[in-house]
Design an enzyme around this catalytic site. Structure first.
Site, PDB file in Angstrom:
ATOM      1  N   ASN A 151       0.783  -1.245   0.000  1.00 30.15           N
ATOM      2  CA  ASN A 151       0.000   0.000   0.000  1.00 30.15           C
ATOM      3  C   ASN A 151       0.813   1.293   0.000  1.00 30.15           C
ATOM      4  OD1 ASN A 151       0.729  -0.479   2.650  1.00 30.15           O
ATOM      5  ND2 ASN A 151      -1.201   0.212   3.525  1.00 30.15           N
ATOM      6  N   GLY A 227       3.093  -5.450   7.252  1.00 28.30           N
ATOM      7  CA  GLY A 227       2.137  -6.257   6.496  1.00 28.30           C
ATOM      8  C   GLY A 227       1.053  -6.786   7.414  1.00 28.30           C
ATOM      9  N   GLU A 247       5.141  -4.195  12.029  1.00 22.96           N
ATOM     10  CA  GLU A 247       4.115  -3.150  11.841  1.00 22.96           C
ATOM     11  C   GLU A 247       2.945  -3.832  11.144  1.00 22.96           C
ATOM     12  OE1 GLU A 247       4.257  -0.004  12.807  1.00 22.96           O
ATOM     13  OE2 GLU A 247       6.293  -0.089  13.577  1.00 22.96           O
ATOM     14  N   CYS A 283      -3.161   1.182   6.855  1.00 19.68           N
ATOM     15  CA  CYS A 283      -3.229   0.397   8.100  1.00 19.68           C
ATOM     16  C   CYS A 283      -3.997   1.157   9.179  1.00 19.68           C
ATOM     17  CB  CYS A 283      -1.838   0.039   8.573  1.00 19.68           C
ATOM     18  SG  CYS A 283      -0.723   1.442   8.530  1.00 19.68           S
TER      19      CYS A 283
HETATM   20  P1  NAP Z   1       1.011  -9.141   3.411  1.00 21.43           P
HETATM   21  O1  NAP Z   1       0.206  -9.977   2.504  1.00 21.43           O
HETATM   22  O2  NAP Z   1       1.177  -9.574   4.814  1.00 21.43           O
HETATM   23  O3  NAP Z   1       2.431  -8.993   2.698  1.00 21.43           O
HETATM   24  C1  NAP Z   1       3.427  -8.134   3.198  1.00 21.43           C
HETATM   25  C2  NAP Z   1       4.776  -8.570   2.657  1.00 21.43           C
HETATM   26  O4  NAP Z   1       5.117  -9.845   3.192  1.00 21.43           O
HETATM   27  C3  NAP Z   1       4.805  -8.728   1.137  1.00 21.43           C
HETATM   28  O5  NAP Z   1       6.052  -8.303   0.635  1.00 21.43           O
HETATM   29  C4  NAP Z   1       4.653 -10.227   0.982  1.00 21.43           C
HETATM   30  O6  NAP Z   1       5.132 -10.694  -0.244  1.00 21.43           O
HETATM   31  C5  NAP Z   1       5.505 -10.718   2.131  1.00 21.43           C
HETATM   32  N1  NAP Z   1       5.268 -12.104   2.539  1.00 21.43           N
HETATM   33  C6  NAP Z   1       4.146 -12.847   2.409  1.00 21.43           C
HETATM   34  N2  NAP Z   1       4.341 -14.080   2.936  1.00 21.43           N
HETATM   35  C7  NAP Z   1       5.610 -14.116   3.409  1.00 21.43           C
HETATM   36  C8  NAP Z   1       6.398 -15.098   4.060  1.00 21.43           C
HETATM   37  N3  NAP Z   1       5.922 -16.315   4.352  1.00 21.43           N
HETATM   38  N4  NAP Z   1       7.674 -14.794   4.402  1.00 21.43           N
HETATM   39  C9  NAP Z   1       8.184 -13.570   4.134  1.00 21.43           C
HETATM   40  N5  NAP Z   1       7.491 -12.594   3.512  1.00 21.43           N
HETATM   41  C10 NAP Z   1       6.204 -12.852   3.161  1.00 21.43           C
HETATM   42  O7  NAP Z   1       0.444  -7.649   3.458  1.00 21.43           O
HETATM   43  P2  NAP Z   1      -0.104  -6.748   2.266  1.00 21.43           P
HETATM   44  O8  NAP Z   1      -1.402  -7.306   1.789  1.00 21.43           O
HETATM   45  O9  NAP Z   1       0.978  -6.482   1.273  1.00 21.43           O
HETATM   46  O10 NAP Z   1      -0.362  -5.378   3.050  1.00 21.43           O
HETATM   47  C11 NAP Z   1      -1.516  -5.119   3.771  1.00 21.43           C
HETATM   48  C12 NAP Z   1      -1.307  -5.310   5.263  1.00 21.43           C
HETATM   49  O11 NAP Z   1      -0.228  -4.506   5.700  1.00 21.43           O
HETATM   50  C13 NAP Z   1      -2.512  -4.843   6.068  1.00 21.43           C
HETATM   51  O12 NAP Z   1      -2.758  -5.767   7.089  1.00 21.43           O
HETATM   52  C14 NAP Z   1      -2.053  -3.511   6.647  1.00 21.43           C
HETATM   53  O13 NAP Z   1      -2.694  -3.117   7.815  1.00 21.43           O
HETATM   54  C15 NAP Z   1      -0.614  -3.787   6.877  1.00 21.43           C
HETATM   55  N6  NAP Z   1       0.114  -2.526   6.986  1.00 21.43           N
HETATM   56  C16 NAP Z   1       0.566  -2.142   8.216  1.00 21.43           C
HETATM   57  C17 NAP Z   1       1.219  -0.918   8.357  1.00 21.43           C
HETATM   58  C18 NAP Z   1       1.755  -0.465   9.680  1.00 21.43           C
HETATM   59  O14 NAP Z   1       2.576   0.445   9.688  1.00 21.43           O
HETATM   60  N7  NAP Z   1       1.346  -1.027  10.790  1.00 21.43           N
HETATM   61  C19 NAP Z   1       1.403  -0.099   7.234  1.00 21.43           C
HETATM   62  C20 NAP Z   1       0.913  -0.534   6.006  1.00 21.43           C
HETATM   63  C21 NAP Z   1       0.282  -1.758   5.888  1.00 21.43           C
HETATM   64  P3  NAP Z   1       4.092 -10.962  -1.462  1.00 21.43           P
HETATM   65  O15 NAP Z   1       3.342  -9.720  -1.700  1.00 21.43           O
HETATM   66  O16 NAP Z   1       4.999 -11.290  -2.566  1.00 21.43           O
HETATM   67  O17 NAP Z   1       3.244 -12.091  -1.024  1.00 21.43           O
END
Ligand code: NAP
Length: 477
Positions: A151, A227, A247, A283
């Site tokens: 995002n 994530g 985060e 998020c």
């Molecule tokens: P996500 O599906 O959890 O993916 C985040 C990252 O992790 C991506 O680069 C993903 O790669 C990677 N990943 C997935 N499985 C993995 C594994 N087994 N080992 C290592 N890396 C892995 O999250 P998203 O859909 O991209 O983002 C949305 C989430 O992020 C929401 O829950 C949001 O709240 C959270 N977020 C939190 C913050 C904060 O500051 N707290 C800020 C922004 C977003 P792939 O994409 O290649 O699968």
């Protein structure tokens, strides 16, 4: 754009590629290599050399290089913003905002590079100790793995690599497979500005393959991850003995107190903007709104009126207010959650329709039962839930009815209510007379409960990305 991995300064292409799509219309934006375990291993090999080269840089060198990177990024704002919009589907206005914030995050990191220091330790304050003097200092960890979500692929990457490099670490970045191209550009800017090429590496591909290999590598001293909670838990269970900064997600709550009648236009507009920015994929998006019974109907009328003025459409057009969600699967899930809430008795008062594969109308749903996913989960889409409450105590109870705790907000003129809310709500940040979506890049930012571990903001991230080394001299020796 044909993407590549950056390992030790070398551009690595692979026969096997992943397509990156413009979420708004599914047209192809570019490709990235489908990286694997071997690529992750090579990137860590390079980063180990990079860490040695980082030791040659003084704090002033790191400050200068990060400042230069910020200037280069700023000069290329529009080009980078356009790529952001094409990868993420956010509007060009939002992308320009993200580039501006990323420039600021790099600048803040540069400034912090000059301030990393320890202090004297009073060794002789222990009984029987004489002639010992010394201090502690903060030293870099080594190789840091930075795993980022789709995002905010630019600014959130800056929140990891900025402090990591400011403190003298080297990095291996694994961006989301949906939004890797902009991360590659950022890494090249950091190298162009003067960091050793081995210190800034990018590997691309699927999280469960190349990301998992990075996480499991024992030479990586820290994983800084942004994530979902689900992925965060997997990473911590797979990575073994290393540091983690997590985060994670949220379903932020905000309360509108009974004394807000006079500025209800302002408050309702702010809340809707906080719910629909980036099509709700922030998020700290406003997701759960609790409005005092006394002004509930007025609030809904104004929120609906404002939401209808938002222009939904092609995010590349300057006048668009809201674009698409990241992909069809996300849109399917969001629609399913809305339908589930409606079946359980909730009522849609605005929006609720899917305009295309990935575009959902900004949607306001009221009277939502507390056991449906629209209330309990993280919707990560353009939907806000608005329920009635009768007091600040009830609002606190409802905001806390969540496994998450990133940020929360309250609108009130009642100082006592504001203090009570800020004391009793379980969240990493409480915004008084502001929406929970408010963040500036220097503030400590992070969650409690399942929203995470650790704090970002360059000053605070540097603390996480360094360790303390204690040095003691016996001056009688
Ligand atoms: P996500 O599906 O959890 O993916 C985040 C990252 O992790 C991506 O680069 C993903 O790669 C990677 N990943 C997935 N499985 C993995 C594994 N087994 N080992 C290592 N890396 C892995 O999250 P998203 O859909 O991209 O983002 C949305 C989430 O992020 C929401 O829950 C949001 O709240 C959270 N977020 C939190 C913050 C904060 O500051 N707290 C800020 C922004 C977003 P792939 O994409 O290649 O699968």
């Amino acid at each position: 754009m044909k993407g590549y991995m950056l390992i030790g300064g070398e551009r690595i292409f692979k026969d096997k590629e992943i397509e990156i799509l413009f979420p708004y219309d599914n047209s192809v934006v570019g490709t990235i290599p489908d990286g694997d375990e071997e690529d992750a291993r090579r990137a860590v090999d390079a980063a180990i050399k990079g860490f040695e080269r980082m030791k040659e840089l003084t704090a002033y060198d790191r400050y200068s290089i990060l400042s230069k990177a910020a200037r280069i990024l700023s000069n290329r704002s529009y080009e980078i913003a356009e790529l952001l919009t094409k990868e993420v589907g956010k509007t060009i206005k939002e992308s320009m905002g993200e580039v501006g914030r990323a420039v600021n995050t790099l600048t803040l990191s540069a400034e912090e590079a000059k301030r990393i220091a320890g202090e004297e330790v009073n060794f002789d304050a222990a009984p029987g100790i004489r002639g010992k003097v010394g201090f502690y200092r903060r030293v870099p960890l080594g190789v840091i793995g930075c795993i980022t979500p789709f995002n905010f692929p630019l600014n959130l990457t800056c929140h990891k690599v900025g402090p990591a490099l400011a403190a003298g670490n080297s990095v291996v970045i694994k961006p989301s497979e949906n939004t890797s191209l902009v991360t590659i550009k950022l890494a090249e800017i950091l190298i162009e500005a003067g960091f050793p090429p081995e210190a800034v590496n990018v590997i691309t591909g699927y999280g469960e393959k190349v990301g998992d290999a990075l996480v499991r590598d024992e030479r990586v001293r820290m994983i800084t991850f942004t994530g979902s909670v689900e992925t965060g838990k997997i990473i911590m269970s797979r990575g073994g003995l290393k540091k983690y900064a997590m985060e994670l997600g949220s379903n932020a709550g905000v309360y509108v107190d009974k004394d807000q009648s006079v500025r209800l236009d302002f408050v309702s507009e702010k809340i809707c903007r906080g719910g629909f920015a980036l099509a709700g994929q922030v998020c700290i998006s406003v997701q759960r709104v609790f409005v005092h019974d006394y002004l509930f109907d007025d609030f809904i009328n104004r929120a609906v009126e404002f939401t209808k003025t938002l222009k939904i459409g092609n995010p590349l057009e300057e006048t668009t207010d809201m674009g698409s969600v990241i992909d069809v699967q996300a849109a399917d899930r969001i629609m399913e959650w809305i339908e589930e809430a409606v079946s359980a008795g909730a009522k849609i008062v605005c929006g609720g329709k899917r305009l295309s594969d990935t575009v959902i109308e900004p949607t306001i749903v009221i009277n939502v039962p507390e056991d449906v996913r629209l209330f309990t989960g993280e919707v990560f889409g353009p939907v806000i839930v608005v329920n009635r409450v009768k007091s600040v105590d009830e609002a606190i109870e409802k905001v806390n009815l969540s496994r998450y705790g990133l940020q929360a907000g309250i609108f009130t003129n009642d100082l006592r209510a504001a203090f009570k809310f800020s004391k009793e709500v379980e969240a990493g940040g409480i915004m008084v007379n502001e929406i929970p979506t408010f963040r500036v890049d220097q503030m400590p930012y992070g969650g409690v409960k399942e929203s995470g571990i650790g704090r970002e903001g360059p000053l605070f991230a540097i603390e996480e990305m360094t360790e303390i080394k204690t040095i003691c001299f016996d001056i009688n020796f």
